[in-house]
Design a protein around this motif. Structure first.
Motif, short mmCIF file in Angstrom:
data_model
loop_
_atom_site.label_atom_id
_atom_site.label_comp_id
_atom_site.label_asym_id
_atom_site.label_seq_id
_atom_site.Cartn_x
_atom_site.Cartn_y
_atom_site.Cartn_z
N ARG A 72 146.84 -43.67 23.78
CA ARG A 72 148.28 -43.49 23.77
C ARG A 72 148.67 -42.17 23.11
O ARG A 72 147.91 -41.57 22.36
CB ARG A 72 148.95 -44.65 23.03
N GLU A 73 149.92 -41.74 23.43
CA GLU A 73 150.38 -40.49 22.85
C GLU A 73 150.43 -40.59 21.33
O GLU A 73 150.72 -41.66 20.78
CB GLU A 73 151.77 -40.13 23.40
N PRO A 74 150.12 -39.49 20.62
CA PRO A 74 150.13 -39.51 19.15
C PRO A 74 151.57 -39.55 18.63
O PRO A 74 152.23 -38.53 18.53
CB PRO A 74 149.42 -38.22 18.78
N VAL A 75 152.02 -40.74 18.29
CA VAL A 75 153.41 -40.96 17.92
C VAL A 75 153.83 -40.05 16.77
O VAL A 75 154.93 -39.47 16.78
CB VAL A 75 153.62 -42.44 17.55
N GLU A 76 152.97 -39.91 15.77
CA GLU A 76 153.35 -39.15 14.58
C GLU A 76 153.58 -37.67 14.90
O GLU A 76 154.45 -37.01 14.30
CB GLU A 76 152.29 -39.31 13.48
N ILE A 77 152.83 -37.14 15.86
CA ILE A 77 153.00 -35.73 16.24
C ILE A 77 154.35 -35.53 16.92
O ILE A 77 155.10 -34.59 16.60
CB ILE A 77 151.86 -35.27 17.18
N TYR A 78 154.67 -36.42 17.86
CA TYR A 78 155.95 -36.31 18.56
C TYR A 78 157.13 -36.57 17.62
O TYR A 78 158.18 -35.93 17.74
CB TYR A 78 155.99 -37.26 19.75
N ASP A 79 156.98 -37.50 16.69
CA ASP A 79 158.05 -37.76 15.73
C ASP A 79 158.33 -36.51 14.88
O ASP A 79 159.49 -36.14 14.66
CB ASP A 79 157.67 -38.93 14.81
N LYS A 80 157.27 -35.89 14.40
CA LYS A 80 157.43 -34.69 13.56
C LYS A 80 158.07 -33.55 14.37
O LYS A 80 158.98 -32.87 13.89
CB LYS A 80 156.07 -34.26 13.02
N PRO A 132 146.75 -27.43 22.27
CA PRO A 132 145.68 -28.20 21.62
C PRO A 132 145.45 -27.73 20.20
O PRO A 132 145.66 -26.56 19.87
CB PRO A 132 144.46 -27.92 22.51
N GLU A 133 145.03 -28.64 19.34
CA GLU A 133 144.69 -28.25 17.98
C GLU A 133 143.63 -27.16 17.99
O GLU A 133 142.60 -27.29 18.64
CB GLU A 133 144.16 -29.46 17.21
N GLU A 141 159.99 -19.82 17.29
CA GLU A 141 159.06 -20.61 18.09
C GLU A 141 158.54 -21.79 17.29
O GLU A 141 158.26 -21.67 16.09
CB GLU A 141 157.90 -19.73 18.57
N ILE A 142 158.41 -22.92 17.97
CA ILE A 142 157.85 -24.13 17.38
C ILE A 142 156.59 -24.48 18.15
O ILE A 142 156.65 -24.87 19.32
CB ILE A 142 158.84 -25.30 17.44
N ALA A 143 155.43 -24.29 17.52
CA ALA A 143 154.15 -24.62 18.14
C ALA A 143 153.76 -26.04 17.70
O ALA A 143 153.63 -26.31 16.51
CB ALA A 143 153.09 -23.62 17.73
N ILE A 144 153.60 -26.92 18.67
CA ILE A 144 153.27 -28.32 18.39
C ILE A 144 151.78 -28.53 18.67
O ILE A 144 151.35 -28.52 19.83
CB ILE A 144 154.12 -29.26 19.27
N ALA A 145 151.00 -28.67 17.62
CA ALA A 145 149.55 -28.83 17.76
C ALA A 145 149.23 -30.28 18.12
O ALA A 145 149.58 -31.21 17.38
CB ALA A 145 148.84 -28.43 16.48
N MET A 146 148.57 -30.46 19.25
CA MET A 146 148.32 -31.79 19.78
C MET A 146 146.82 -32.10 19.80
O MET A 146 146.04 -31.35 20.39
CB MET A 146 148.87 -31.88 21.21
N PRO A 147 146.40 -33.18 19.15
CA PRO A 147 144.99 -33.57 19.23
C PRO A 147 144.64 -34.02 20.64
O PRO A 147 145.38 -34.81 21.23
CB PRO A 147 144.87 -34.71 18.22
N MET A 148 143.55 -33.51 21.19
CA MET A 148 143.13 -33.87 22.54
C MET A 148 142.21 -35.08 22.48
O MET A 148 140.99 -34.95 22.37
CB MET A 148 142.43 -32.68 23.21
N ARG A 149 142.81 -36.26 22.49
CA ARG A 149 142.02 -37.48 22.43
C ARG A 149 142.58 -38.50 23.42
O ARG A 149 143.77 -38.48 23.73
CB ARG A 149 142.04 -38.07 21.01
#
Length: 233
Positions: A71-79, A39-40, A60-68
């Motif tokens: 639908r899945e946050p497309v821009e986060i998964y694309d990046k 989570p962010e 390590e690649i930490a993927i910060a995900m907004p908890m909202r």
């Protein structure tokens, strides 16, 4: 020409590191890069589960995900997919950690959608939360020819009611802030007796209660309501 790296979607189970598979541990010992969601502004649960099996010095690649909701946050998964792809193109193997099982409400599936057709990929299944919760509550879910219905608590009341009408047994996931609403619905449907509430199954702060005895208005994200198989009589 550099051979592309291998992408691994690794299920790390519900929380107890001892429930990780031997295959998951072995692969984490050899991959060059480990990626995980969190989570962010918070820590990654998946990484915390696997921490003792990640050797020092790994990228390590930490993927910060907004908890909202939604639908899945497309821009986060694309990046994230782009960052992972760069390592794979340079020949480095990448393991993406996922709580529970990667293909059972797992976040890895969205990265697999973007990368699975481009790079060699292996899915390492993990113990799913639904079986972990059943074990924690010591509640058999289904037997013989009975069926199990799995539902997200994010569905509205009419949708849940329609799906529960013919369900032998059910598991309601992602309870969180929907706890009071789901509890009221099950009480109205006459399904609250025998139902169990489980939060953070297999973790040190695990909690199991009969749903009828639970008064809390909300629940953490890692929580579930189990409705064991109802009597056929």
């Amino acid at each position: 020409m550099t051979q592309p790296g291998h992408l691994y979607g690794i299920g790390v189970g519900p929380g107890d590191p001892e429930l990780m598979t031997l295959k998951a541990v072995r692969l984490l010992d050899r991959v060059a890069v480990v990626a995980y969601l969190g989570p962010e502004g918070g820590d990654s649960s998946a990484r915390a589960i696997a921490a003792e099996f990640i050797p020092a010095g790994r990228t390590e690649i930490a993927i910060a995900m907004p908890m909202r909701p939604g639908r899945e946050p497309v821009e986060i998964y694309d990046k994230a997919a782009g960052e992972i792809a760069a390592h794979l193109e340079d020949g480095r193997d990448v393991a993406v950690l996922c709580e529970g099982d990667p293909f059972f409400y797992g976040s890895f599936m969205y990265l697999h959608d973007r990368l699975g057709g481009r790079f060699p990929c292996t899915i390492v299944p993990g113990i799913a939360s639904i079986t972990a919760c059943a074990a924690a509550a010591a509640v058999p879910l289904v037997r013989r020819d009975a069926t199990l219905t799995v539902l997200p608590a994010t569905l509205d009341d009419p949708s849940l009611e329609a799906r529960l009408a013919n369900a032998d047994a059910a598991a309601i996931m992602k309870v969180g802030r929907h706890l009071a609403r789901i509890r009221a619905l099950l009480e109205r449907l006459g399904r609250i007796e025998g139902a169990f509430y489980v939060e953070r199954a297999t973790r040190p702060d695990q909690r199991v209660r009969p749903l009828a005895q639970l008064a809390a208005p909300d629940a953490p994200y890692f929580s579930m309501i189990l409705l064991p198989e109802r009597s056929k009589s």
